[in-house]
Motif scaffolding. Sequence first.
Motif, mmCIF file in Angstrom:
data_model
loop_
_atom_site.group_PDB
_atom_site.id
_atom_site.type_symbol
_atom_site.label_atom_id
_atom_site.label_comp_id
_atom_site.label_asym_id
_atom_site.label_seq_id
_atom_site.Cartn_x
_atom_site.Cartn_y
_atom_site.Cartn_z
ATOM 1 N N THR A 181 64.311 -7.384 74.576
ATOM 2 C CA THR A 181 63.129 -7.266 75.437
ATOM 3 C C THR A 181 62.197 -8.450 75.190
ATOM 4 O O THR A 181 61.821 -8.720 74.047
ATOM 5 C CB THR A 181 62.376 -5.962 75.151
ATOM 6 O OG1 THR A 181 63.264 -4.861 75.347
ATOM 7 C CG2 THR A 181 61.176 -5.811 76.074
ATOM 8 N N LYS A 217 58.973 -10.298 74.682
ATOM 9 C CA LYS A 217 57.633 -9.897 74.267
ATOM 10 C C LYS A 217 56.603 -10.994 74.552
ATOM 11 O O LYS A 217 55.558 -10.729 75.125
ATOM 12 C CB LYS A 217 57.627 -9.539 72.778
ATOM 13 C CG LYS A 217 58.622 -8.460 72.385
ATOM 14 C CD LYS A 217 58.391 -7.163 73.136
ATOM 15 C CE LYS A 217 57.103 -6.483 72.717
ATOM 16 N NZ LYS A 217 56.922 -5.177 73.392
ATOM 17 N N THR A 218 56.871 -12.207 74.089
ATOM 18 C CA THR A 218 55.953 -13.322 74.324
ATOM 19 C C THR A 218 56.761 -14.577 74.616
ATOM 20 O O THR A 218 57.948 -14.677 74.279
ATOM 21 C CB THR A 218 55.045 -13.593 73.107
ATOM 22 O OG1 THR A 218 55.856 -14.012 71.995
ATOM 23 C CG2 THR A 218 54.241 -12.366 72.724
ATOM 24 N N VAL A 231 47.939 -12.168 81.143
ATOM 25 C CA VAL A 231 49.390 -12.250 81.008
ATOM 26 C C VAL A 231 49.849 -13.696 80.858
ATOM 27 O O VAL A 231 50.946 -13.945 80.354
ATOM 28 C CB VAL A 231 50.100 -11.569 82.202
ATOM 29 C CG1 VAL A 231 49.864 -10.066 82.180
ATOM 30 C CG2 VAL A 231 49.655 -12.160 83.530
ATOM 31 N N ARG A 269 52.710 -13.292 77.873
ATOM 32 C CA ARG A 269 52.895 -12.105 77.046
ATOM 33 C C ARG A 269 53.218 -10.897 77.909
ATOM 34 O O ARG A 269 52.815 -10.792 79.076
ATOM 35 C CB ARG A 269 51.651 -11.831 76.205
ATOM 36 C CG ARG A 269 50.451 -11.315 76.965
ATOM 37 C CD ARG A 269 49.360 -10.834 75.996
ATOM 38 N NE ARG A 269 48.202 -10.329 76.725
ATOM 39 C CZ ARG A 269 47.161 -9.746 76.138
ATOM 40 N NH1 ARG A 269 47.139 -9.610 74.822
ATOM 41 N NH2 ARG A 269 46.143 -9.290 76.847
ATOM 42 N N SER A 270 53.949 -9.977 77.288
ATOM 43 C CA SER A 270 54.251 -8.694 77.897
ATOM 44 C C SER A 270 53.193 -7.692 77.456
ATOM 45 O O SER A 270 52.796 -7.672 76.289
ATOM 46 C CB SER A 270 55.643 -8.238 77.467
ATOM 47 O OG SER A 270 55.912 -6.934 77.936
ATOM 48 N N THR A 271 52.723 -6.878 78.384
ATOM 49 C CA THR A 271 51.789 -5.810 78.046
ATOM 50 C C THR A 271 52.439 -4.472 78.403
ATOM 51 O O THR A 271 53.498 -4.420 79.027
ATOM 52 C CB THR A 271 50.459 -5.959 78.800
ATOM 53 O OG1 THR A 271 50.677 -5.733 80.211
ATOM 54 C CG2 THR A 271 49.871 -7.356 78.605
ATOM 55 N N HIS A 312 52.476 -4.412 82.161
ATOM 56 C CA HIS A 312 53.054 -5.556 82.861
ATOM 57 C C HIS A 312 54.075 -6.242 81.970
ATOM 58 O O HIS A 312 53.730 -7.101 81.158
ATOM 59 C CB HIS A 312 51.951 -6.542 83.269
ATOM 60 C CG HIS A 312 50.850 -5.920 84.075
ATOM 61 N ND1 HIS A 312 51.004 -5.558 85.390
ATOM 62 C CD2 HIS A 312 49.585 -5.571 83.726
ATOM 63 C CE1 HIS A 312 49.876 -5.025 85.834
ATOM 64 N NE2 HIS A 312 49.010 -5.023 84.843
ATOM 65 N N PRO A 313 55.358 -5.889 82.081
ATOM 66 C CA PRO A 313 56.385 -6.533 81.258
ATOM 67 C C PRO A 313 56.548 -8.000 81.645
ATOM 68 O O PRO A 313 56.220 -8.418 82.764
ATOM 69 C CB PRO A 313 57.647 -5.721 81.576
ATOM 70 C CG PRO A 313 57.382 -5.106 82.920
ATOM 71 C CD PRO A 313 55.904 -4.850 82.975
ATOM 72 N N LEU A 314 57.046 -8.782 80.707
ATOM 73 C CA LEU A 314 57.232 -10.210 80.933
ATOM 74 C C LEU A 314 58.558 -10.423 81.666
ATOM 75 O O LEU A 314 59.588 -10.761 81.086
ATOM 76 C CB LEU A 314 57.211 -10.954 79.599
ATOM 77 C CG LEU A 314 57.276 -12.489 79.649
ATOM 78 C CD1 LEU A 314 56.271 -13.059 80.631
ATOM 79 C CD2 LEU A 314 57.081 -13.068 78.267
#
Length: 226
Positions: A84, A86-87, A152, A168-170, A173-175
């Motif tokens: 996944t 993340k950043t 983001v 970045r993923s939050t 709101h995924p990256l």
Amino acid sequence: MTEAKGWTIPLKEVPLIPERTLGTPPSGDLARRLSFGQDLLPVSEAYAPPEWCAYAAGLTPERTFRLLALVCSFYPEQPDSPWTMKTGSMGLSLSTAGETPARAVARRIDPGRRTQPVSTSPSTVSFSFNAGLFSAGVEHPVGGSTTGSEWVVQGYGAHQSRLRWDFRSTRRHPLVGDHPLAVLVELEPDKEHRAEVMFSVELKHPVVGLRRHRAQLPAVTIPLAT
């Protein structure tokens, strides 16, 4: 490919190589997770924001500008590769042949900060009372509904030759998806220029945890012509 304002920017996959750290099991290179595209355009209202065009037009004719359009595209985890995103970070280094320090400069960047809206509903506390065969519940809201934003994409380096964008993923709101970027580059007339691009990303695996990866070297090089 990604499209913007009527033109198409082709995307090329960027293989990601894991950083080696002590005490961690090796992991293989990652594919199909990051793509990158670029195009060099004239500074006209067909491509650039009006304020960028006005800035370039208001300076002396001896100064030369180009619009460097960039796209970073992040892809979701694959069934055979459950990493996944993340950043992420993209570095851009502008240089001019034979010049120290570099004379190619990013006069404007976009975005300086890109946000997504966040809406928070009020929480509640519930109390129950038992009276014989009956039960009653009362809910009291704690706080009110709030609306804000979270970043983001964050850019750095306006009026410099070295730039960086952080992604970045939050939780909301995924990256994943396309992230268009733009740079108004001032070039030295009759000089050779180039822009080097480097990537660093951090991904999370359900078994091995967080791992940092970098783009395969050598870095992508974008020639800049006057």
